[in-house]
Design an enzyme around this catalytic site. Structure first.
Site, PDB file in Angstrom:
ATOM      1  N   THR A  17       0.767  -1.315   0.124  1.00  0.00           N
ATOM      2  CA  THR A  17      -0.083  -0.058  -0.017  1.00  0.00           C
ATOM      3  C   THR A  17       1.123   1.287   0.065  1.00  0.00           C
ATOM      4  O   THR A  17       0.471   2.250   0.146  1.00  0.00           O
ATOM      5  CB  THR A  17      -1.000  -0.161   1.123  1.00  0.00           C
ATOM      6  OG1 THR A  17      -0.060  -0.045   2.437  1.00  0.00           O
ATOM      7  CG2 THR A  17      -1.913  -0.972   1.299  1.00  0.00           C
ATOM      8  N   ASP A  89       0.165  -7.859   9.442  1.00  0.00           N
ATOM      9  CA  ASP A  89       1.116  -7.168  10.101  1.00  0.00           C
ATOM     10  C   ASP A  89       2.651  -7.992  10.285  1.00  0.00           C
ATOM     11  O   ASP A  89       2.364  -9.200  10.756  1.00  0.00           O
ATOM     12  CB  ASP A  89       0.489  -6.921  11.588  1.00  0.00           C
ATOM     13  CG  ASP A  89       1.682  -5.973  12.372  1.00  0.00           C
ATOM     14  OD1 ASP A  89       2.676  -6.099  12.163  1.00  0.00           O
ATOM     15  OD2 ASP A  89       1.021  -5.347  13.242  1.00  0.00           O
ATOM     16  N   LYS A 152      16.838  -0.321  -0.451  1.00  0.00           N
ATOM     17  CA  LYS A 152      17.955   0.418   0.087  1.00  0.00           C
ATOM     18  C   LYS A 152      16.886   1.298   1.309  1.00  0.00           C
ATOM     19  O   LYS A 152      15.780   1.502   1.087  1.00  0.00           O
ATOM     20  CB  LYS A 152      18.505   1.478  -0.768  1.00  0.00           C
ATOM     21  CG  LYS A 152      17.765   2.729  -1.219  1.00  0.00           C
ATOM     22  CD  LYS A 152      18.748   3.649  -1.841  1.00  0.00           C
ATOM     23  CE  LYS A 152      17.822   5.003  -1.936  1.00  0.00           C
ATOM     24  NZ  LYS A 152      18.380   5.928  -2.635  1.00  0.00           N
ATOM     25  N   ASP A 181      19.624  -2.043  -6.151  1.00  0.00           N
ATOM     26  CA  ASP A 181      20.328  -0.511  -6.353  1.00  0.00           C
ATOM     27  C   ASP A 181      19.759  -0.329  -7.655  1.00  0.00           C
ATOM     28  O   ASP A 181      20.258  -0.746  -8.685  1.00  0.00           O
ATOM     29  CB  ASP A 181      21.811  -0.542  -6.449  1.00  0.00           C
ATOM     30  CG  ASP A 181      22.229   0.930  -6.410  1.00  0.00           C
ATOM     31  OD1 ASP A 181      21.554   1.733  -7.226  1.00  0.00           O
ATOM     32  OD2 ASP A 181      23.183   1.146  -5.809  1.00  0.00           O
ATOM     33  N   HIS A 182      18.664   0.748  -7.651  1.00  0.00           N
ATOM     34  CA  HIS A 182      17.916   0.773  -9.023  1.00  0.00           C
ATOM     35  C   HIS A 182      18.916   1.490 -10.076  1.00  0.00           C
ATOM     36  O   HIS A 182      18.548   1.488 -11.239  1.00  0.00           O
ATOM     37  CB  HIS A 182      16.537   1.475  -8.804  1.00  0.00           C
ATOM     38  CG  HIS A 182      16.898   2.979  -8.555  1.00  0.00           C
ATOM     39  ND1 HIS A 182      16.946   3.388  -7.293  1.00  0.00           N
ATOM     40  CD2 HIS A 182      16.561   4.101  -9.267  1.00  0.00           C
ATOM     41  CE1 HIS A 182      17.131   4.903  -7.462  1.00  0.00           C
ATOM     42  NE2 HIS A 182      16.797   5.059  -8.694  1.00  0.00           N
ATOM     43  N   LYS A 186      19.447   1.053 -14.714  1.00  0.00           N
ATOM     44  CA  LYS A 186      19.251   1.984 -15.462  1.00  0.00           C
ATOM     45  C   LYS A 186      19.854   1.627 -16.805  1.00  0.00           C
ATOM     46  O   LYS A 186      21.181   1.246 -16.909  1.00  0.00           O
ATOM     47  CB  LYS A 186      19.888   3.482 -15.214  1.00  0.00           C
ATOM     48  CG  LYS A 186      18.800   3.880 -13.956  1.00  0.00           C
ATOM     49  CD  LYS A 186      19.678   5.443 -13.505  1.00  0.00           C
ATOM     50  CE  LYS A 186      18.564   5.842 -12.340  1.00  0.00           C
ATOM     51  NZ  LYS A 186      17.343   6.332 -12.762  1.00  0.00           N
ATOM     52  N   GLU A 220      19.824  16.809  -8.448  1.00  0.00           N
ATOM     53  CA  GLU A 220      18.398  16.763  -8.492  1.00  0.00           C
ATOM     54  C   GLU A 220      17.946  18.341  -8.168  1.00  0.00           C
ATOM     55  O   GLU A 220      18.582  19.185  -7.480  1.00  0.00           O
ATOM     56  CB  GLU A 220      17.836  15.900  -7.286  1.00  0.00           C
ATOM     57  CG  GLU A 220      17.708  14.357  -7.136  1.00  0.00           C
ATOM     58  CD  GLU A 220      17.292  13.925  -6.387  1.00  0.00           C
ATOM     59  OE1 GLU A 220      15.845  14.303  -6.174  1.00  0.00           O
ATOM     60  OE2 GLU A 220      17.617  13.179  -5.525  1.00  0.00           O
ATOM     61  N   ASP A 239      22.590   8.564   1.194  1.00  0.00           N
ATOM     62  CA  ASP A 239      21.423   8.110   0.616  1.00  0.00           C
ATOM     63  C   ASP A 239      21.997   8.000  -0.988  1.00  0.00           C
ATOM     64  O   ASP A 239      21.099   7.119  -1.795  1.00  0.00           O
ATOM     65  CB  ASP A 239      20.551   9.249   0.493  1.00  0.00           C
ATOM     66  CG  ASP A 239      19.156   9.190  -0.011  1.00  0.00           C
ATOM     67  OD1 ASP A 239      18.678   8.043  -0.058  1.00  0.00           O
ATOM     68  OD2 ASP A 239      18.809  10.221  -1.101  1.00  0.00           O
ATOM     69  N   HIS A 244      24.619   4.241  -4.947  1.00  0.00           N
ATOM     70  CA  HIS A 244      24.274   4.583  -6.443  1.00  0.00           C
ATOM     71  C   HIS A 244      25.625   5.049  -6.940  1.00  0.00           C
ATOM     72  O   HIS A 244      26.135   4.796  -8.278  1.00  0.00           O
ATOM     73  CB  HIS A 244      23.384   5.692  -6.786  1.00  0.00           C
ATOM     74  CG  HIS A 244      22.039   5.373  -6.173  1.00  0.00           C
ATOM     75  ND1 HIS A 244      21.524   3.898  -6.173  1.00  0.00           N
ATOM     76  CD2 HIS A 244      21.235   5.976  -5.543  1.00  0.00           C
ATOM     77  CE1 HIS A 244      20.320   4.055  -5.587  1.00  0.00           C
ATOM     78  NE2 HIS A 244      20.269   5.381  -5.057  1.00  0.00           N
TER      79      HIS A 244
HETATM   80  P1  NAP Z   1       5.903   3.696   2.801  1.00  0.00           P
HETATM   81  O1  NAP Z   1       5.429   4.537   1.364  1.00  0.00           O
HETATM   82  O2  NAP Z   1       5.914   4.398   4.216  1.00  0.00           O
HETATM   83  O3  NAP Z   1       5.317   2.373   2.571  1.00  0.00           O
HETATM   84  C1  NAP Z   1       5.569   1.526   3.632  1.00  0.00           C
HETATM   85  C2  NAP Z   1       4.638   0.145   3.807  1.00  0.00           C
HETATM   86  O4  NAP Z   1       4.951  -0.547   4.682  1.00  0.00           O
HETATM   87  C3  NAP Z   1       3.250   0.485   3.796  1.00  0.00           C
HETATM   88  O5  NAP Z   1       2.371  -0.203   2.558  1.00  0.00           O
HETATM   89  C4  NAP Z   1       2.490   0.055   5.045  1.00  0.00           C
HETATM   90  O6  NAP Z   1       1.344  -0.249   4.855  1.00  0.00           O
HETATM   91  C5  NAP Z   1       3.441  -1.101   5.239  1.00  0.00           C
HETATM   92  N1  NAP Z   1       3.659  -1.383   6.690  1.00  0.00           N
HETATM   93  C6  NAP Z   1       4.148  -0.703   7.605  1.00  0.00           C
HETATM   94  N2  NAP Z   1       4.119  -1.284   8.920  1.00  0.00           N
HETATM   95  C7  NAP Z   1       3.788  -2.272   8.409  1.00  0.00           C
HETATM   96  C8  NAP Z   1       3.584  -3.741   9.313  1.00  0.00           C
HETATM   97  N3  NAP Z   1       3.802  -3.632  10.675  1.00  0.00           N
HETATM   98  N4  NAP Z   1       3.014  -4.808   8.505  1.00  0.00           N
HETATM   99  C9  NAP Z   1       2.819  -4.646   7.392  1.00  0.00           C
HETATM  100  N5  NAP Z   1       3.033  -3.572   6.446  1.00  0.00           N
HETATM  101  C10 NAP Z   1       3.409  -2.597   7.196  1.00  0.00           C
HETATM  102  O7  NAP Z   1       7.435   3.512   2.055  1.00  0.00           O
HETATM  103  P2  NAP Z   1       8.067   3.633   0.726  1.00  0.00           P
HETATM  104  O8  NAP Z   1       8.332   4.829   0.127  1.00  0.00           O
HETATM  105  O9  NAP Z   1       7.210   2.646  -0.137  1.00  0.00           O
HETATM  106  O10 NAP Z   1       9.465   2.765   1.019  1.00  0.00           O
HETATM  107  C11 NAP Z   1       9.400   1.384   0.893  1.00  0.00           C
HETATM  108  C12 NAP Z   1      11.021   0.870   1.012  1.00  0.00           C
HETATM  109  O11 NAP Z   1      11.688   1.429  -0.136  1.00  0.00           O
HETATM  110  C13 NAP Z   1      11.784   1.539   2.193  1.00  0.00           C
HETATM  111  O12 NAP Z   1      12.845   0.784   2.497  1.00  0.00           O
HETATM  112  C14 NAP Z   1      12.506   2.968   1.477  1.00  0.00           C
HETATM  113  O13 NAP Z   1      13.827   3.274   1.936  1.00  0.00           O
HETATM  114  C15 NAP Z   1      12.798   2.031   0.092  1.00  0.00           C
HETATM  115  N6  NAP Z   1      12.627   3.177  -1.097  1.00  0.00           N
HETATM  116  C16 NAP Z   1      11.716   3.967  -1.383  1.00  0.00           C
HETATM  117  C17 NAP Z   1      11.670   4.504  -2.569  1.00  0.00           C
HETATM  118  C18 NAP Z   1      10.510   5.521  -2.977  1.00  0.00           C
HETATM  119  O14 NAP Z   1      10.569   6.145  -3.955  1.00  0.00           O
HETATM  120  N7  NAP Z   1       9.450   5.545  -2.027  1.00  0.00           N
HETATM  121  C19 NAP Z   1      12.713   4.683  -3.067  1.00  0.00           C
HETATM  122  C20 NAP Z   1      14.124   3.915  -2.887  1.00  0.00           C
HETATM  123  C21 NAP Z   1      14.048   3.097  -1.601  1.00  0.00           C
HETATM  124  P3  NAP Z   1       0.133  -0.291   5.819  1.00  0.00           P
HETATM  125  O15 NAP Z   1       0.292   1.207   6.469  1.00  0.00           O
HETATM  126  O16 NAP Z   1      -0.880  -0.436   5.171  1.00  0.00           O
HETATM  127  O17 NAP Z   1       0.483  -1.235   6.725  1.00  0.00           O
END
Ligand code: NAP
Length: 495
Positions: A17, A89, A152, A181-182, A186, A220, A239, A244
Site C-alpha cells: 500500500t 502485520d 535500500k 540498487d535501482h 538504468k 536533483e 542516500d 548509486h
Molecule cells: P511507505 O510509503 O512508507 O510504505 C511502507 C509500507 O509498509 C506501507 O505499505 C505500509 O502499509 C507497510 N507497513 C508498515 N508497517 C507495517 C507492518 N507492521 N506490517 C505490514 N505492513 C506494514 O514507504 P516506501 O516509500 O514505499 O518505501 C519502502 C521501502 O523502499 C523503504 O525501505 C524505502 O527506503 C525504500 N525506497 C523507497 C523509495 C521510494 O521512492 N518510495 C525509493 C528507494 C527506496 P500499511 O500502513 O497499510 O501497513
C-alpha cells in the site's frame, strides 16, 4: 547461475500500500505483462496492514497505472485479476500462516512451479523480522526457488548493515538475496560495460596513461519534500554515495570480467572497492566536502532553505550535497582522480559521467589564449540517455584552426521505443535468477567501510550550513576540490 526463460512465480510485495509499490512496482509489472515478458504463470500478492480486500487492492493498482494508459478500460482484467491482497502485520505470526495458505492456492491456480519472490518494499527495520518469519513459518521453503528482494537503505553504517545482513542471512543464503540498487537497472549504467568492453577506442585507452580524470554527477532540482524525516537521518552521502555513486564508479573502474556472469562481474567490482584509498577521518576535508542548501530560486520560483522546509529540520546539520575525490590504488588507475558530486535543489536534474582524456602533448592548433579542449566521453544517464564524444576538428574558417565538435547518440530517439524502467528490468532479472545487477554483501560492506570514515571525519567538526543557494551548482568548495588538481567540473547541462 540458474536461469529460466519464462518467469513463473508468485510475487509477494510487503508494503504493497506504500509509495514505492504504487510509483514503481505496479507500473513495472504492468509493463512486463504488456510487453509479453510475463504471462499466465505470474501472480502478485500485496501485503500490508490496511484492511483491504482484493477489489480495493486492484482499484489501487489500477490508479497506479493511470499515467501508462489513456483510460481505465485499457487495463485488461486478465492483468488485474492476478493481483491478490492479504492484510498482514509483519510482526504477527498469524499473518504468515494466512499468507502461506494464499500463496499455496495461487501456486496451483497459476502453475508457478512453487517459485516465490518476496519483495520487501518496507522500512528497513522490518527486513530482519520478515526474513526470519518467512523461514520460521515455512514460506521460504516452497517447491521451487525462493528469492528475497531488499530495498535500500541496507543499514546506515557498517555495523548496522552487518547486523541486518546477519539477520537476513540466518534465514536466506546469499544467492537468494537480491539487494536492489535501482541505478544498476538504468539503461545507461548498464551501458557503461558495453561502451568500455565492446569498443577498442575506449577499451585500449581506459587507464591512467590516457585518462586524466573521471567525473560522476547526479544532481536533483527537487528538495527533500515528504521524505524529510528519512532524509534528515541519512543525508546525501548515505542516500546517494554509498550505493548509486560508488556502484557507477565500480563499473567505470573495474577490469573486464572473464565472462558476463554474476560472480565474475561482482568479483571485479569488489576489487575496485578494495582498491579505493581509505580516507582518514582527520583528512576528510582534503577529499570530501559537504553542503546544505539555503533559500534560492528554481526555474524563476523562490524556494525555501532545507532548514525551513519543515520544523523538524530547523538547525539540522544534515548534508544535502556532497562532492568527493576518490583514488583507486591499482595499476590501471594510480594517479587518476574519480570525482563524484550529488546534491538536492541544484540548478539541473541530471545524472551523467564525464571521462576526460589527457590532452595531446603538443598544442599545434591553439595559441595560449585559446585553449585546446580535451577529448571527453560523456555518458548521459538521465533524463537524457545517450553518449557524446567531444573531439577537435578543423574549423571552416580560413587557415588551419581547430574547434571542438561533438558526436552524439541519443537513446531517446532510438526506434521510438522507450527504454524499460530500471525496476522493470530488475524485477525480470530477479525472476530469471540473474543477480548481476544486484549488489553482493561484500560490495555493501566495503562501500560502508569507505563511507563510515568520511562520516566520522565530519562528526569532528560542525559544518557552516547553509553554504549553497537552492538552484545553484553547489558550494564553492566543490569547485576548489578540482581546481587544486588543475581540473574543473564539466557542466551538468548541454555537454
Ligand atoms: P511507505 O510509503 O512508507 O510504505 C511502507 C509500507 O509498509 C506501507 O505499505 C505500509 O502499509 C507497510 N507497513 C508498515 N508497517 C507495517 C507492518 N507492521 N506490517 C505490514 N505492513 C506494514 O514507504 P516506501 O516509500 O514505499 O518505501 C519502502 C521501502 O523502499 C523503504 O525501505 C524505502 O527506503 C525504500 N525506497 C523507497 C523509495 C521510494 O521512492 N518510495 C525509493 C528507494 C527506496 P500499511 O500502513 O497499510 O501497513
Amino acid at each position: 547461475m540458474e536461469k529460466q526463460q519464462e518467469p513463473k512465480a508468485v510475487i509477494v510485495i510487503f508494503g504493497a500500500t506504500g509509495d514505492l509499490a504504487m510509483r514503481k512496482l505496479f507500473p513495472s509489472i504492468y509493463n512486463l505483462y504488456y510487453n509479453g515478458q510475463i504471462d499466465e504463470n505470474v501472480a502478485v500478492v500485496g501485503a500490508a496492514r490496511k484492511p483491504w480486500d482484493n477489489e480495493t487492492f486492484r482499484e489501487h493498482v489500477k490508479k497506479s497505472l493511470m499515467n501508462k494508459v489513456d483510460s481505465e478500460e485499457e487495463i485488461p482484467d486478465s492483468f488485474l485479476s492476478r493481483f491478490f491482497y492479504e492484510s498482514v502485520d509483519v510482526t504477527e505470526p498469524s499473518s504468515y500462516q494466512n499468507l502461506q495458505h494464499l500463496i499455496t492456492t495461487l501456486e496451483e491456480t497459476y502453475e508457478t512451479d512453487g517459485n516465490r519472490m518476496f519483495y520487501l518494499a518496507m522500512a528497513p527495520e522490518f527486513f530482519g523480522t520478515i526474513a526470519q518469519n518467512l523461514q520460521a513459518y515455512g514460506l521460504k521453503d516452497g517447491q521451487g526457488w525462493t528469492r528475497l528482494v531488499i530495498e535500500k537503505p541496507f543499514g546506515h553504517d557498517l555495523p548496522s548493515a552487518q547486523k541486518l545482513n546477519n539477520q537476513v542471512r540466518e534465514a536466506f543464503d546469499e544467492e537468494q538475496i537480491y539487494r536492489i540498487d535501482h541505478y544498476l537497472g538504468k539503461e545507461m549504467v548498464q551501458n557503461i560495460e558495453v561502451i568500455r568492453f565492446a569498443n577498442g577506442i575506449f577499451g585500449h585507452l581506459w587507464n591512467n596513461q590516457y585518462i586524466s580524470n573521471i567525473q560522476i554527477t547526479s544532481s536533483e532540482s527537487l528538495g527533500v519534500e515528504e521524505r524529510f524525516h528519512f532524509y534528515n537521518q541519512s543525508g546525501a552521502v548515505r542516500d546517494m554515495v554509498q550505493n548509486h555513486m560508488l556502484q557507477m564508479l565500480a563499473l567505470l573502474a573495474m577490469e573486464p570480467p572473464i565472462k558476463l556472469e554474476t560472480d565474475e562481474v561482482r568479483s571485479e567490482k569488489i576489487k575496485v572497492f578494495r582498491a579505493m584509498r581509505p580516507i582518514k577521518p582527520e583528512k576528510v576535508d582534503q577529499y570530501f566536502i559537504r553542503g546544505q542548501y539555503g533559500a534560492g530560486e528554481i526555474d524563476g520560483n523562490p524556494v525555501k532553505s532545507y532548514q525551513e522546509e519543515h520544523e523538524a529540520l530547523e538547525s539540522s546539520n544534515t548534508e544535502t550535497f556532497v562532492a568527493g575525490k576518490i583514488l583507486i590504488d591499482n595499476y590501471r588507475w594510480a594517479g587518476v582522480p574519480f570525482y563524484i558530486r550529488t546534491g538536492k535543489r541544484m540548478a539541473e536534474k541530471a545524472a551523467k559521467i564525464v571521462v576526460e582524456f589527457k590532452n595531446m602533448p603538443m598544442n599545434l592548433y591553439y595559441d595560449e589564449k585559446d585553449y585546446q579542449q580535451p577529448n571527453l566521453l560523456v555518458i548521459n544517464v538521465q533524463p537524457e540517455e545517450g553518449v557524446t564524444l567531444h573531439l577537435n576538428a578543423k574549423s571552416n574558417q580560413p587557415g588551419i584552426q581547430a574547434e571542438p565538435i561533438k558526436l552524439s547518440y541519443s537513446y531517446n530517439c532510438k526506434e521510438r521505443i522507450s527504454a524499460p524502467e530500471a525496476y522493470e528490468k530488475l524485477l525480470l532479472d530477479c525472476m530469471l535468477g540473474d543477480a548481476t545487477n544486484f549488489t553482493h554483501w561484500d560490495e555493501v560492506a566495503l562501500s560502508w567501510k569507505f563511507i563510515d570514515s568520511i562520516i566520522e571525519g565530519w562528526k569532528m567538526q560542525k559544518p557552516d550550513f547553509p553554504n549553497y543557494k537552492a538552484g545553484s551548482k553547489g558550494p564553492e568548495a566543490a569547485n576548489q576540490l578540482l581546481e587544486k588538481d588543475g581540473f574543473h567540473w564539466w557542466p551538468i547541462k548541454d555537454i
